[in-house]
Design a protein around this motif. Structure first.
Motif, PDB file in Angstrom:
ATOM      1  N   GLY A  37       0.783  -1.229   0.000  1.00 42.09           N
ATOM      2  CA  GLY A  37       0.000   0.000   0.000  1.00 42.09           C
ATOM      3  C   GLY A  37       0.816   1.279   0.000  1.00 42.09           C
ATOM      4  O   GLY A  37       0.263   2.362   0.140  1.00 42.09           O
ATOM      5  N   ASP A  38       2.133   1.171  -0.153  1.00 37.16           N
ATOM      6  CA  ASP A  38       2.982   2.364  -0.230  1.00 37.16           C
ATOM      7  C   ASP A  38       3.090   2.838  -1.672  1.00 37.16           C
ATOM      8  O   ASP A  38       3.132   2.026  -2.600  1.00 37.16           O
ATOM      9  CB  ASP A  38       4.386   2.078   0.290  1.00 37.16           C
ATOM     10  N   CYS A  39       3.152   4.152  -1.829  1.00 34.39           N
ATOM     11  CA  CYS A  39       3.230   4.763  -3.152  1.00 34.39           C
ATOM     12  C   CYS A  39       4.348   5.809  -3.130  1.00 34.39           C
ATOM     13  O   CYS A  39       4.272   6.780  -2.375  1.00 34.39           O
ATOM     14  CB  CYS A  39       1.884   5.409  -3.464  1.00 34.39           C
ATOM     15  N   VAL A  40       5.402   5.579  -3.909  1.00 32.83           N
ATOM     16  CA  VAL A  40       6.530   6.516  -3.957  1.00 32.83           C
ATOM     17  C   VAL A  40       6.150   7.691  -4.855  1.00 32.83           C
ATOM     18  O   VAL A  40       5.662   7.506  -5.966  1.00 32.83           O
ATOM     19  CB  VAL A  40       7.808   5.822  -4.485  1.00 32.83           C
ATOM     20  N   ASP A 126      -7.504   7.370   1.693  1.00 29.57           N
ATOM     21  CA  ASP A 126      -7.823   5.992   1.311  1.00 29.57           C
ATOM     22  C   ASP A 126      -6.939   4.960   2.022  1.00 29.57           C
ATOM     23  O   ASP A 126      -7.016   3.769   1.750  1.00 29.57           O
ATOM     24  CB  ASP A 126      -7.716   5.817  -0.205  1.00 29.57           C
ATOM     25  N   GLY A 127      -6.072   5.440   2.932  1.00 32.07           N
ATOM     26  CA  GLY A 127      -5.212   4.531   3.686  1.00 32.07           C
ATOM     27  C   GLY A 127      -3.854   4.280   3.056  1.00 32.07           C
ATOM     28  O   GLY A 127      -2.980   3.680   3.674  1.00 32.07           O
ATOM     29  N   GLN A 128      -3.691   4.743   1.844  1.00 31.18           N
ATOM     30  CA  GLN A 128      -2.412   4.557   1.149  1.00 31.18           C
ATOM     31  C   GLN A 128      -1.366   5.502   1.727  1.00 31.18           C
ATOM     32  O   GLN A 128      -1.661   6.656   2.024  1.00 31.18           O
ATOM     33  CB  GLN A 128      -2.622   4.840  -0.336  1.00 31.18           C
ATOM     34  N   ARG A 129      -0.138   4.989   1.901  1.00 29.91           N
ATOM     35  CA  ARG A 129       0.949   5.821   2.411  1.00 29.91           C
ATOM     36  C   ARG A 129       1.743   6.369   1.230  1.00 29.91           C
ATOM     37  O   ARG A 129       2.208   5.618   0.382  1.00 29.91           O
ATOM     38  CB  ARG A 129       1.861   4.997   3.328  1.00 29.91           C
ATOM     39  N   HIS A 130       1.880   7.685   1.163  1.00 35.40           N
ATOM     40  CA  HIS A 130       2.636   8.350   0.105  1.00 35.40           C
ATOM     41  C   HIS A 130       4.033   8.659   0.637  1.00 35.40           C
ATOM     42  O   HIS A 130       4.174   9.410   1.601  1.00 35.40           O
ATOM     43  CB  HIS A 130       1.928   9.626  -0.353  1.00 35.40           C
ATOM     44  N   LEU A 131       5.038   8.069   0.004  1.00 32.85           N
ATOM     45  CA  LEU A 131       6.425   8.247   0.427  1.00 32.85           C
ATOM     46  C   LEU A 131       6.996   9.465  -0.277  1.00 32.85           C
ATOM     47  O   LEU A 131       7.139   9.478  -1.502  1.00 32.85           O
ATOM     48  CB  LEU A 131       7.235   6.989   0.105  1.00 32.85           C
TER      49      LEU A 131
END
Length: 182
Positions: A37-40, A126-131
């Motif tokens: 669920g991580d998004c760089v 939405d719960g996604q973690r943005h790195l």
């Protein structure tokens, strides 16, 4: 103390003059969620790459994220519009690098994965973690990348496969020539 000079000569077959296998691909792609669920985000690597360059250090090339198994060196790492692009060479003197090359040539291995420490991130609704900022430590060749699209480039795999066939032909020719001398 005199600094060591590094020189690399490229040829079109994917090998340096000394015969090291050159690999390339995207180790991370921006705005694509990984399986955790991580998004760089674009720019996440910029500070780390700048700092490493200023310190004269390199991101490590590892086998399956194992710090005890370096298998080559990354010669070019940069962010572009798509993500984190890497290019480096597997070292033929390292047994695991030779095995990795054989797996790449057979089509059994093509994954890339990053090892990092998160410096800045935020959680989206939405719960996604943005790195947003990462301290990049290593890029590994892996069987199953956390980001399924982080792969060696298809052109590279094709070149490596053709190169493996050429190497085998050269070995056979050498054996024939040795046999003729006897």
């Amino acid at each position: 103390m005199q600094e060591l000079e590094k020189k690399f000569m490229r040829v079109d077959n994917g090998l340096s003059q000394e015969g090291e296998a050159v690999i390339a691909g995207y180790a991370s792609l921006f705005d694509q969620p990984d399986q955790g669920g991580d998004c760089v985000r674009p720019g996440a690597f910029a500070k780390a790459l700048k700092r490493l360059a200023a310190e004269g250090r390199q991101v490590k090339m590892l086998w399956q994220h194992d710090p005890a198994q370096p298998i080559g060196v990354w010669q070019d790492i940069r962010e572009d519009a798509r993500g984190l692009w890497v290019k480096g060479m597997l070292l033929p003197e390292v047994a695991q690098a030779r095995e990795a090359l054989a797996l790449i040539q057979a089509g059994a291995l093509d994954g890339l994965s990053i090892g990092y420490r998160t410096k800045r991130a935020h959680k989206a609704p939405d719960g996604q973690r943005h790195l947003l900022e990462l301290d990049l430590w290593e890029v590994s060749l892996v069987t199953f990348p956390m980001l399924p699209t982080a792969r060696l480039t298809p052109e590279q795999k094709a070149a490596e496969m053709a190169l493996g066939q050429l190497a085998e032909t050269l070995r056979q020719a050498r054996d024939v020539m040795r046999a003729d001398r006897r």
